[in-house]
Design a protein around this motif. Structure first.
Motif, PDB file in Angstrom:
ATOM      1  N   ARG A 158       3.055   5.617  -6.549  1.00 39.44           N
ATOM      2  CA  ARG A 158       1.704   5.270  -6.096  1.00 39.44           C
ATOM      3  C   ARG A 158       0.784   6.717  -5.670  1.00 39.44           C
ATOM      4  O   ARG A 158      -0.264   6.602  -5.718  1.00 39.44           O
ATOM      5  CB  ARG A 158       1.746   4.476  -5.031  1.00 39.44           C
ATOM      6  N   LEU A 180      12.454  -6.930  -4.197  1.00 36.12           N
ATOM      7  CA  LEU A 180      13.987  -6.641  -3.938  1.00 36.12           C
ATOM      8  C   LEU A 180      14.167  -7.269  -2.298  1.00 36.12           C
ATOM      9  O   LEU A 180      14.998  -7.665  -1.942  1.00 36.12           O
ATOM     10  CB  LEU A 180      14.258  -5.325  -4.083  1.00 36.12           C
ATOM     11  N   VAL A 221       4.529   4.496   5.573  1.00 32.32           N
ATOM     12  CA  VAL A 221       3.500   4.152   4.749  1.00 32.32           C
ATOM     13  C   VAL A 221       2.235   3.478   5.236  1.00 32.32           C
ATOM     14  O   VAL A 221       2.703   2.325   5.890  1.00 32.32           O
ATOM     15  CB  VAL A 221       3.929   3.418   3.424  1.00 32.32           C
ATOM     16  N   ARG A 222       1.244   3.752   5.351  1.00 31.85           N
ATOM     17  CA  ARG A 222       0.127   3.009   5.845  1.00 31.85           C
ATOM     18  C   ARG A 222      -0.432   2.327   4.657  1.00 31.85           C
ATOM     19  O   ARG A 222      -0.554   1.245   4.761  1.00 31.85           O
ATOM     20  CB  ARG A 222      -0.897   3.997   6.565  1.00 31.85           C
ATOM     21  N   SER A 246      15.330   1.693   1.369  1.00 29.76           N
ATOM     22  CA  SER A 246      15.419   0.905  -0.004  1.00 29.76           C
ATOM     23  C   SER A 246      14.904   1.899  -0.874  1.00 29.76           C
ATOM     24  O   SER A 246      13.702   2.559  -0.967  1.00 29.76           O
ATOM     25  CB  SER A 246      14.356  -0.308   0.183  1.00 29.76           C
ATOM     26  N   ASN A 286       4.963  -4.923  -7.152  1.00 23.39           N
ATOM     27  CA  ASN A 286       5.686  -4.112  -6.449  1.00 23.39           C
ATOM     28  C   ASN A 286       7.112  -4.226  -6.129  1.00 23.39           C
ATOM     29  O   ASN A 286       7.493  -5.314  -5.561  1.00 23.39           O
ATOM     30  CB  ASN A 286       5.061  -3.783  -4.907  1.00 23.39           C
ATOM     31  N   GLY A 287       8.184  -3.702  -6.878  1.00 23.19           N
ATOM     32  CA  GLY A 287       9.450  -3.683  -6.721  1.00 23.19           C
ATOM     33  C   GLY A 287      10.243  -4.090  -5.519  1.00 23.19           C
ATOM     34  O   GLY A 287      11.187  -4.775  -5.385  1.00 23.19           O
ATOM     35  N   ALA A 288       9.511  -2.983  -4.686  1.00 26.34           N
ATOM     36  CA  ALA A 288      10.265  -2.887  -3.285  1.00 26.34           C
ATOM     37  C   ALA A 288       9.788  -4.457  -2.685  1.00 26.34           C
ATOM     38  O   ALA A 288      10.824  -4.969  -1.706  1.00 26.34           O
ATOM     39  CB  ALA A 288       9.619  -2.078  -2.532  1.00 26.34           C
ATOM     40  N   ASN A 299       4.908 -10.501 -13.332  1.00 17.14           N
ATOM     41  CA  ASN A 299       4.533 -10.331 -12.054  1.00 17.14           C
ATOM     42  C   ASN A 299       2.999  -9.930 -11.847  1.00 17.14           C
ATOM     43  O   ASN A 299       2.492  -9.290 -12.790  1.00 17.14           O
ATOM     44  CB  ASN A 299       5.553  -9.646 -11.307  1.00 17.14           C
ATOM     45  N   PHE A 300       2.587  -9.864 -10.745  1.00 13.36           N
ATOM     46  CA  PHE A 300       1.042  -9.534 -10.532  1.00 13.36           C
ATOM     47  C   PHE A 300       0.708  -8.798  -9.364  1.00 13.36           C
ATOM     48  O   PHE A 300       1.510  -8.575  -8.372  1.00 13.36           O
ATOM     49  CB  PHE A 300      -0.011 -10.993 -10.393  1.00 13.36           C
ATOM     50  N   SER A 339      14.078   1.463  -4.009  1.00 11.06           N
ATOM     51  CA  SER A 339      12.629   0.832  -4.743  1.00 11.06           C
ATOM     52  C   SER A 339      11.444   1.231  -4.035  1.00 11.06           C
ATOM     53  O   SER A 339      10.221   1.759  -4.519  1.00 11.06           O
ATOM     54  CB  SER A 339      12.750  -0.704  -4.884  1.00 11.06           C
ATOM     55  N   LEU A 340      11.494   0.934  -2.672  1.00 11.90           N
ATOM     56  CA  LEU A 340      10.437   1.444  -1.916  1.00 11.90           C
ATOM     57  C   LEU A 340       9.960   2.671  -1.948  1.00 11.90           C
ATOM     58  O   LEU A 340       8.728   3.196  -2.242  1.00 11.90           O
ATOM     59  CB  LEU A 340      10.768   1.226  -0.515  1.00 11.90           C
ATOM     60  N   GLU A 370       8.590   3.682  -5.635  1.00 13.16           N
ATOM     61  CA  GLU A 370       7.458   3.032  -5.864  1.00 13.16           C
ATOM     62  C   GLU A 370       6.378   3.642  -5.277  1.00 13.16           C
ATOM     63  O   GLU A 370       5.182   4.107  -5.536  1.00 13.16           O
ATOM     64  CB  GLU A 370       7.482   1.398  -5.218  1.00 13.16           C
ATOM     65  N   TRP A 373       3.465  -2.530   1.862  1.00 12.82           N
ATOM     66  CA  TRP A 373       4.592  -1.648   2.545  1.00 12.82           C
ATOM     67  C   TRP A 373       4.924  -2.351   3.795  1.00 12.82           C
ATOM     68  O   TRP A 373       6.013  -2.419   4.106  1.00 12.82           O
ATOM     69  CB  TRP A 373       3.912  -0.315   2.699  1.00 12.82           C
TER      70      TRP A 373
END
Lengths: 452, 846
Positions: free
Chosen positions: A88, B279, A125-126, A78, B274-276, A261-262, A80-81, A84, B239
């Protein structure tokens, strides 16, 4: 999962390079940098998109303070993942170093490696929570002198020197202990709004939107619970069919957000009742809430651009900017820009009498007029006149060949949406516990445009 | 122009070139190695830092391995971490020296401090040295049982690392089943999440060789497992939530109440910052509701606002990723977004890749009520300083004009572009006016009046010039100057570098000649002469054709060159709906950003565990001599497993169709097709190696949804077509076969039953090969053992080189054969299928 993570400087040097899975060749950073630097689409040089594929390797990148944060992978993940995640990682590093730039990264790369090992294991990712990472990371940050740094990120607009705000706070590391021993108990809540607006040539508003974000940075020990209370007339979600139906809500006075969003720590149990959010803020900087508003609002500036032919091969430009906010507020770092006809050869400027802190420029290369103002006090109006000389006749197309006028600015302690934090309550530990709370507003231009 | 490739090696003060410094470091490290002096750790830290910094900028410091290891005996955790980082980087190239590190890593794995245990275990597993794996099993085993969650998380990932170094060691130690146990019982959510990632990787890769693993992999999608993860979703990090959501997407709920339960549970994930996460949630919602038209549409309405918020918050990169996904939704269901068009207006400071997406969305959502405003906005961009975007905007106006019924206003705008006197604007507008006239010939008077005023000298771009010339030819009766403009263009024949323009010029002058012969005769002669002398083959041939046609009979020539034309109703779409559907199935992945299905850009071995895979790659195809006999090469070992998984599907999938497991809820009238799509979805789960199901299921779904999307019409059998005959000596080399198989869409997929005689005759693959060859259907690869066989056949049409490709999987125990047919010429694939089936059904008959 990702395969590699690296940070490149503007010149393409590796500052940090971590290979998690050994699936992508070592030269990937060079391949990436060449591709980004010389990106072409249809033979036209363009800005490279944040995600692209070269020989089966997918490259993701985000730009943070001029540095390129990059991840690679061979799998169909993804986007976005990953994007993002890159953002981060940059934020976690900033939490640790106080300041994020090439210098601080180079000085602290061992700490950064340590962080990266805990953030990602074998490409998965942890955690990206500064709070959680704190117990696993042992390097002490080498703090870079923040005074010499140029601004970074939206929160840094609270520049040192403004009396009401402690300037060093934003660049303070979340983990480093202060020279004085105990660190100061404080919490920052920043309401940052970006305005996009388009005025038609007749001055009426074609589109407008406010994109807001509430950032929090907590230096409180013991993670007490916090309550944020907003205006009573705040509402979320517009009932009307069209979000652009301006009339539906004007006059009622309520602040209606289209959507928001939050952060996952936010609890909305009593939001509908008394418009409060409650949360236990984790350490470090994070976004409490993002919101979007298309409700009609009063634009902070009105722009009146005018371009007129003044004889053969000559034209005159007049740009008027009026600040429509209270005189107790001052906007700063204002820049007004306007593309001029391609065949413009010369521009001579005339500022209003007694103008202070104003600059004018004609950028020959891209035929652009630029007008900079250090400050605009609420309620005031400023005018620029420019005489243009052309190398060919304009055939009456002059308005189609120039403009639109765009404007960038920053207005501290002002927000266009009228969303307000009424109070910030910290769950009390004892009667004497009274940490500093800073609630700060700022409004910036995102795309502030007036057509001609 | 290009940057120096070796930019990193260029000497600069901050980046020393290496050699001398490395040997310096070496001696300094030696001195410190044995020292126990106070403050020695600090000096070590400085040295280690230097080593790591050299490593980062690409200087080879592997020669320091021994010294680094010697210095690593320390209790300073910062030092330890640096040392482990170094060791992890170079162990692979120094396997012998890596052995030295095993000792202290193993010792640290038993440290009292969980932090040290975790760290050591992670480093131990990161060595990536095959002959050290025996040392990993013990520490991993105890790590998985550690009472610290941190150590267990590390150990789980360690198992995955071990699997990648030596799969057999990992499986033999029974680690996968320990992970499964942990996943279902561990109290630490991160351990659970890591188990899920590790098991997905391990079982997907094992599934090709082990039946059990593929069952386990499907087990991850079982209801208890999915519900267990869903119920804990809020305990997971954001995540890990994405990971769980990706799994849920593949789960097939029993009935609609289950669907609503899942959606209600996940509803608040749509408000995540978080967009991920958002989606991934949207993907779940979209996939779950595919067969429920109303709800699916509600989902679109529901996700609109969160998506728009994500687009406008966050960094430009993040918002681009989200916008790409919004783009695919808008293209699928433009009418749902038609009132939101203002969100797709471009901002002056956006990068072009964002603007391009927005322009496409604006084009898609244009309808009767918003067209005027959209076109007005697009016209603003046409004057933009960003020339590529200005061009795109004009094209967008044109596309809108071509998709609307009422084009009055738009035509005026386009004509205004022609008067703007910017060369690129004129060029784009000319091309558009040409397309417009092909669809709306009724506008010719208005357009021609304006086009006639354009001086051909101001038009330089080949495409625009060709468009202008086409109009000159087509409307020469209405354009007073047409013959003379053409004549002057022909005079400059030699300066015209574009063959496209020269070809158009020939045709235009011919058309003009038929309408106004006396005025054009001279120009025509000149054009034909120039054309015959042209060095470009096509131009030359066309000139010759025209010349001979005219010689033969002028009225025949006119009928050939300038027949009465029908207005074009719809211009062909560039992307097939099958591809679009496949991209939609891969929502929330790179496919959406690249606008390509994953098989076009991801190497086979890196395609996701449960994704579409083109199994042809698994089959080794023998080289084939061009002779009559096709030597058949047995399919390689792993193909057998493919077959196994197929048979398994039949065994498990067969009964469940009738049974309760996946019984489709009855949807009144649409129950049949709903059931069909349900079955297809089920196939997707139980057998991931059936390409084509995706397109089919979504086709069925599109019909259900009535989204009004262009759906590829099923190839209709043409009753009057001549019987298909095949070339008995057809030849195709394996690489061409493989390439074609990858490129062509599936035109048919069918299941036949095999006659008992056929089953009896199929003792070995060769038997069927010889039989099919007798019917001019050749085998290019085959394999398998009773009861599972797999074949790849091909055939060619007798008269042309049009090829058919067939994949045939036969299970003799169930007496079923599955065919998938691909064809160069889709229109005859039905006929071929019939032929194939009749040949196949005769197999085993006396």
């Amino acid at each position: 999962m990702i395969s590699q993570f690296f940070v490149l400087s503007q010149r393409g040097d590796n500052i940090v390079f971590r290979d998690y899975r050994g699936e992508v060749q070592k030269g990937s950073a060079e391949i990436f940098f060449r591709k980004v630097k010389f990106w072409k689409d249809d033979g036209q040089e363009e800005e490279a998109p944040p995600v692209f594929n070269v020989d089966g390797v997918n490259y993701f990148h985000v730009k943070v303070v001029g540095l390129l944060f990059v991840a690679t992978t061979r799998v169909n993940i993804s986007p976005s993942l990953v994007l993002e995640l890159l953002q981060r990682i940059a934020r976690v590093i900033k939490d640790y170093l106080g300041v994020l730039n090439e210098d601080s990264l180079r000085k602290n790369f061992v700490l950064v490696y340590e962080l990266l090992d805990e953030v990602i294991d074998f490409g998965y990712v942890r955690t990206t929570s500064t709070e959680m990472l704190k117990s696993y990371v042992f390097n002490e940050p080498i703090v870079v002198d923040a005074a010499r740094l140029q601004s970074l990120g939206p929160a840094s607009i609270f520049m040192p020197g403004t009396k009401r705000m402690p300037g060093t706070a934003v660049t303070k590391s979340v983990v480093a202990t202060e020279p004085g021993g105990r660190r100061r108990e404080e919490i920052f809540v920043d309401i940052i709004e970006k305005i996009s607006i388009t005025f038609s040539s007749s001055g009426y508003i074609l589109t407008s939107e406010i994109d807001g974000t509430i950032q929090m940075k907590s230096y409180l020990t013991g993670n007490p619970e916090i309550r944020l209370a907003f205006n009573d007339d705040l509402g979320i979600g517009r009932g009307g069919r069209s979000v652009y139906d301006y009339r539906s809500s004007s006059g009622s006075g309520a602040v209606i957000l289209d959507d928001c969003n939050f952060h996952q720590s936010v609890r909305l149990d009593s939001f509908d009742m008394d418009k409060t959010l409650s949360l236990i803020p984790p350490d470090g900087e994070f976004t409490v809430m993002n919101y979007r508003m298309t409700q009609e609002f009063k634009p902070p500036f009105r722009i009146n651009p005018l371009i007129e032919e003044a004889g053969a091969l000559k034209a005159e430009v007049i740009i008027k900017v009026r600040a429509e906010f209270s005189s107790s507020i001052t906007a700063n770092t204002i820049l007004v820009a306007m593309p001029l006809p391609k065949y413009t050869t010369r521009a001579s400027f005339e500022l209003e009498p007694g103008a202070l802190g104003q600059t004018t420029d004609f950028k020959e290369a891209n035929k652009r007029l630029e007008w900079g103002l250090k400050k605009i006090v609420g309620g005031s109006e400023h005018t620029l006149r420019a005489k243009l000389t052309f190398s060919q006749e304009s055939h009456g197309n002059i308005t189609k060949e120039s403009g639109p006028v765009s404007m960038t600015f920053t207005i501290p302690m002002y927000n266009a949406s009228r969303l307000q934090v009424k109070y910030l309550q910290i769950a009390k530990k004892s009667g004497t516990y009274n940490p500093y709370r800073w609630v700060r507003y700022v409004t910036q231009a995102n795309s502030y445009v007036a057509r001609i | 122009m290009a940057p120096p490739v070796q930019s990193q090696r260029s000497p600069s003060p901050s980046q020393p070139s290496g050699k001398g410094e490395v040997s310096d470091l070496k001696s300094q490290l030696r001195q410190l190695a044995g020292s126990r002096a106070p403050g020695v750790d600090d000096s070590k830290r400085d040295l280690f830092k230097k080593v790591i910094s050299y490593m980062t900028i690409g200087i080879d410091v592997s020669s320091l391995f021994g010294e680094m290891v010697m210095c690593s005996a320390t209790s300073d955790i910062v030092l330890k971490k640096m040392c482990y980082l170094y060791v992890g980087n170079y162990a692979k190239v120094n396997p012998d020296l890596a052995l030295l590190t095993i000792n202290f890593l193993q010792r640290d794995c038993k440290d009292a401090d969980p932090m040290i245990r975790g760290l050591a275990l992670r480093s131990l597993c990161s060595l990536r040295v095959a002959n050290l794996v025996e040392y990993l099993v013990g520490p991993l085993g105890s790590g998985l049982k550690d009472n610290s969650g941190y150590v267990r998380t590390v150990a789980v990932m360690g198992v995955l690392k071990l699997y990648h170094i030596s799969a057999s060691t990992c499986v033999d130690a029974d680690f996968p089943s320990i992970l499964k146990d942990l996943m279902l019982n561990d109290s630490d959510a991160q351990v659970v999440a890591n188990c899920l990632s590790a098991l997905q990787e391990i079982w997907s890769s094992e599934a090709s060789t082990s039946e059990e693993a593929s069952r386990e992999r499907e087990g991850l999608l079982s209801k208890p497992n999915v519900y267990y993860l869903l119920n804990r979703i809020k305990e997971f990090s954001e995540w890990a939530q994405c990971l769980v959501l990706e799994l849920v997407v593949k789960y097939v709920p029993l009935d609609s109440s289950e669907i609503f339960d899942i959606m209600n549970l996940l509803e608040d994930r749509l408000q995540h910052a978080n967009g991920a996460v958002v989606l991934a949630t949207i993907k779940v919602f979209l996939q779950l509701t595919l067969s429920m038209t109303d709800v699916h549409q509600q989902v679109y309405e529901r996700i609109k606002a969160p998506l728009l918020t994500l687009v406008s918050s966050g960094s430009p990169e993040q918002s681009y990723a989200v916008l790409s996904h919004l783009h695919i939704l808008v293209m699928r269901a433009p009418f749902i977004f038609s009132s939101d068009y203002k969100h797709f207006y471009c901002q002056y400071n956006e990068p072009s890749y964002v603007k391009k997406l927005k322009l496409e969305m604006l084009t898609a959502v244009a309808n009767e009520s918003n067209t005027y405003e959209i076109v007005t906005e697009l016209c603003e961009y046409a004057a933009n300083v960003d020339i590529p975007i200005a061009r795109e905007s004009i094209r967008a106006v044109g596309k809108i004009a071509l998709q609307q019924y009422d084009v009055n206003a738009i035509v005026d705008r386009l004509l205004q572009f022609l008067e703007m006197e910017k060369d690129y604007v004129t060029a784009e507008a000319l091309v558009l006016v040409k397309d417009l006239l092909r669809k709306y010939p009724q506008w010719s008077h208005d357009c021609i009046a304006v086009v006639g005023n354009i001086s051909s000298k101001n038009v330089q771009e080949p495409k625009a010039k060709a468009a202008l010339i086409w109009m000159l030819g087509e409307y020469s009766q209405d354009m007073h100057d047409a013959p003379y403009i053409l004549e002057s263009l022909i005079e400059n024949w030699d300066e015209e570098h574009s063959d496209e323009v020269r070809l158009h010029l020939l045709t235009a002058v011919m058309k003009c000649f038929f309408k106004r012969p006396p005025e054009t005769q001279k120009a025509l002669a000149a054009a034909l002469a120039a054309g015959l002398a042209d060095f470009h083959q096509d131009v030359h041939d066309r000139a010759l054709l025209y010349y001979r046609l005219l010689q033969y009979n002028v009225s025949v020539a006119e009928r050939v060159v300038n027949p009465p034309k029908q207005a074009v109703s719809v211009f062909a779409d560039t992307q097939s709906s099958e591809i679009k559907d496949r991209i939609f199935d891969e929502f929330n992945s790179l496919s959406v950003v690249y606008q390509k299905p994953s098989y076009m850009f991801i190497d086979k071995e890196h395609r996701g565990p449960l994704e579409f895979s083109d199994e042809l790659g698994n089959v080794s195809i023998g080289t084939e001599s061009a002779g009559t006999v096709v030597p058949v090469v047995p399919v390689e070992a792993n193909d057998k497993d493919l077959l196994l998984s197929t048979s398994e599907k039949e065994e498990s999938g067969g009964p469940s169709n009738n049974g309760s497991a996946y019984s489709a809820p009855s949807y009144d009238a649409s129950s049949v097709s709903a059931a069909a799509s349900q079955t297809l979805l089920e196939l997707e789960i139980s057998n991931p190696t059936v390409p084509g199901h995706a397109s089919q299921s979504s086709l069925a779904i599109d019909d259900l949804l009535g989204l009004g999307l262009p759906v590829a019409p099923a190839p209709a059998p043409t009753p009057s077509s001549p019987p298909l005959t095949l070339n008995s000596k057809a030849g195709l080399d394996p690489s061409t076969f493989q390439q074609k198989w990858r490129q062509l869409p599936i035109s048919l997929s069918q299941e036949y039953s095999v006659s008992p005689q056929g089953v009896a005759a199929l003792t070995a693959p060769q038997a069927l090969l010889r039989h099919m060859q007798g019917h001019s259907i050749h085998c290019i690869a085959s394999g398998g053992q009773s009861p599972n066989f797999k074949f790849f056949f091909f055939a060619q049409k007798a008269e042309e080189s049009s090829t058919f490709l067939v994949e045939c999987v036969i299970n003799t125990s169930s007496a079923k054969a599955q065919m998938r047919i691909k064809a160069d010429d889709q229109s005859v694939s039905e006929a071929f299928s019939a032929l194939f089936q009749s040949a196949f059904s005769k197999f085993g008959m006396p």
